[in-house]
Design an enzyme around this catalytic site. Structure first.
Site, PDB file in Angstrom:
ATOM      1  N   CYS A  66       0.787  -0.807   0.236  1.00  0.00           N
ATOM      2  CA  CYS A  66      -0.149  -0.417  -0.370  1.00  0.00           C
ATOM      3  C   CYS A  66       0.707   1.341  -0.253  1.00  0.00           C
ATOM      4  O   CYS A  66       1.656   1.411   0.942  1.00  0.00           O
ATOM      5  CB  CYS A  66      -1.104   0.123   1.224  1.00  0.00           C
ATOM      6  SG  CYS A  66      -2.470   1.494   1.425  1.00  0.00           S
ATOM      7  N   TYR A 197      -5.613   6.425  -8.969  1.00  0.00           N
ATOM      8  CA  TYR A 197      -6.992   5.393  -9.302  1.00  0.00           C
ATOM      9  C   TYR A 197      -8.010   6.411  -9.518  1.00  0.00           C
ATOM     10  O   TYR A 197      -8.954   5.355  -9.990  1.00  0.00           O
ATOM     11  CB  TYR A 197      -7.112   6.382  -7.307  1.00  0.00           C
ATOM     12  CG  TYR A 197      -5.954   5.134  -6.434  1.00  0.00           C
ATOM     13  CD1 TYR A 197      -6.019   3.695  -6.440  1.00  0.00           C
ATOM     14  CD2 TYR A 197      -4.644   5.585  -5.687  1.00  0.00           C
ATOM     15  CE1 TYR A 197      -5.387   3.133  -5.425  1.00  0.00           C
ATOM     16  CE2 TYR A 197      -4.088   5.138  -5.284  1.00  0.00           C
ATOM     17  CZ  TYR A 197      -4.122   3.546  -5.330  1.00  0.00           C
ATOM     18  OH  TYR A 197      -2.966   2.888  -4.414  1.00  0.00           O
TER      19      TYR A 197
END
Length: 357
Positions: A66, A197
């Protein structure tokens, strides 16, 4: 909330009922909108929220996959907080329930004793129904999450834990550059950290097209900015560099193909590629990066985007350790300070997953 904080949470760093392995990340017909709900309790020197700075009390739960958690791992290492805040690492994939500690013997975090990170969230609130995210700072005395506000966590590591910084630790938030760092980090978050994203989870062609243009406009701006300066702000590394690095280091491995951010590879942008290599080769940055776990996370967990679950073999990582030539621009990564020491035993990246020796 600090001005440097983005005030948003990562979907890739979360596991929740509608988002997880086998779940849906791109909603048809919709643009990607980031979840902005998080636990904003803070650990501070004065304990204003009931959680004072205290060596040995808190455990940072992260995942090498992450980017938002990677920030916290980098800052903890740069500041030398390994002896005062322990580190727990979840595996690279999760299902709809939670990140799991499948990398640890017996599949349990050795300090908290949990199999799933959600257990720490339920210790905080038995009715917790929001994202189970990393990074999370957990009170090891109770097993309950204190905060998962990823942006504020790194700011507080720099400002609230100063008493415990190592000798020679860099000042990642120098007061004389505070306004500029705040401005740059807001822009980098909105257009780049979150921008990839917005491309990858776009649910329509128009949403993707808009996100793609915004992302590349920002990357072009950064390419120009970094042609004649070694770091984003000032003459040494700051919080701004940490925040940009974690996106750049994942760009060719996952964002270029998996998220369709494919106008250019990072390796085709001379200033950004050299800048990223410079940081990667700086102790505290590249030695926290596990490319194999990064690829496993994105290509396996985002099953609606990559339904086969096939993890690509590439790209070639050897370029990350080639000379970058950025020293000619002046500056020094740690200013008047010093680099961190060797990575602690038990926190080292698998040598097979990194080009670093």
């Amino acid at each position: 909330m600090s001005d440097v904080s983005e005030g948003a949470r990562s979907t890739t760093g979360s596991a929740r009922p509608e988002h997880g392995q086998g779940g849906v990340y791109a909603v048809p017909g919709k643009e990607y909108v980031r979840d902005t709900r998080y636990i904003d309790t803070r650990v501070t020197a004065d304990g204003r929220d009931g959680f004072p700075v205290e060596p040995g009390r808190y455990r940072l739960i992260a995942a090498r996959a992450c980017p938002w958690a990677n920030r916290a791992v980098i800052v903890r290492r740069l500041l030398g907080l390994e002896d005062v805040i322990s580190l727990g690492l979840a595996g690279p994939t999760h299902d709809s329930r939670s990140w799991t500690f499948d990398l640890d013997p017996g599949g349990r975090d050795p300090v908290l004793g949990f199999e799933r990170l959600r257990e720490a969230y339920f210790r905080r609130d038995p009715n917790y129904s929001r994202g189970i995210t990393v990074p999370a700072l957990v009170d090891a005395t109770t097993g309950a999450v204190v905060t998962n506000d990823f942006a504020q966590i790194t700011v507080d590591l720099s400002t609230q834990w100063r008493e415990y910084h190592r000798a020679g630790a860099p000042d990642l938030l120098p007061a004389e550059h505070g306004d500029e760092i705040a401005e740059i980090t807001r822009y980098v978050f909105t257009e780049v950290n979150n921008g990839v994203y917005r491309c990858g989870f776009a649910g329509s062609q128009s949403a993707y097209d808009e996100a793609y243009q915004r992302l590349w406009s920002a990357l072009d701006w950064l390419e120009d900015r970094l042609r004649d300066r070694r770091y984003l702000v000032g003459d040494s590394i700051t919080e701004a560099d940490v925040r940009l690095f974690t996106t750049l280091v994942r760009f060719d491995a996952v964002y270029h193909g998996h998220f369709k951010c494919n106008r250019h590879k990072l390796t085709e942008m001379p200033a950004l590629w050299a800048y990223a290599r410079d940081l990667f080769q700086t102790p505290g940055f590249g030695d926290t990066v596990d490319f194999e776990q990064i690829k496993q996370h994105y290509y396996i967990v985002h099953s609606d985007i990559n339904p086969t679950g096939i993890v690509p073999a590439g790209p070639d990582l050897s370029g990350w350790t080639t000379p970058h030539g950025r020293e000619s621009l002046g500056g020094s990564p740690f200013g008047n300070g010093t680099p961190p020491g060797p990575v602690r035993q038990g926190e080292r990246v698998d040598p097979a997953h990194t080009p670093l020796p």
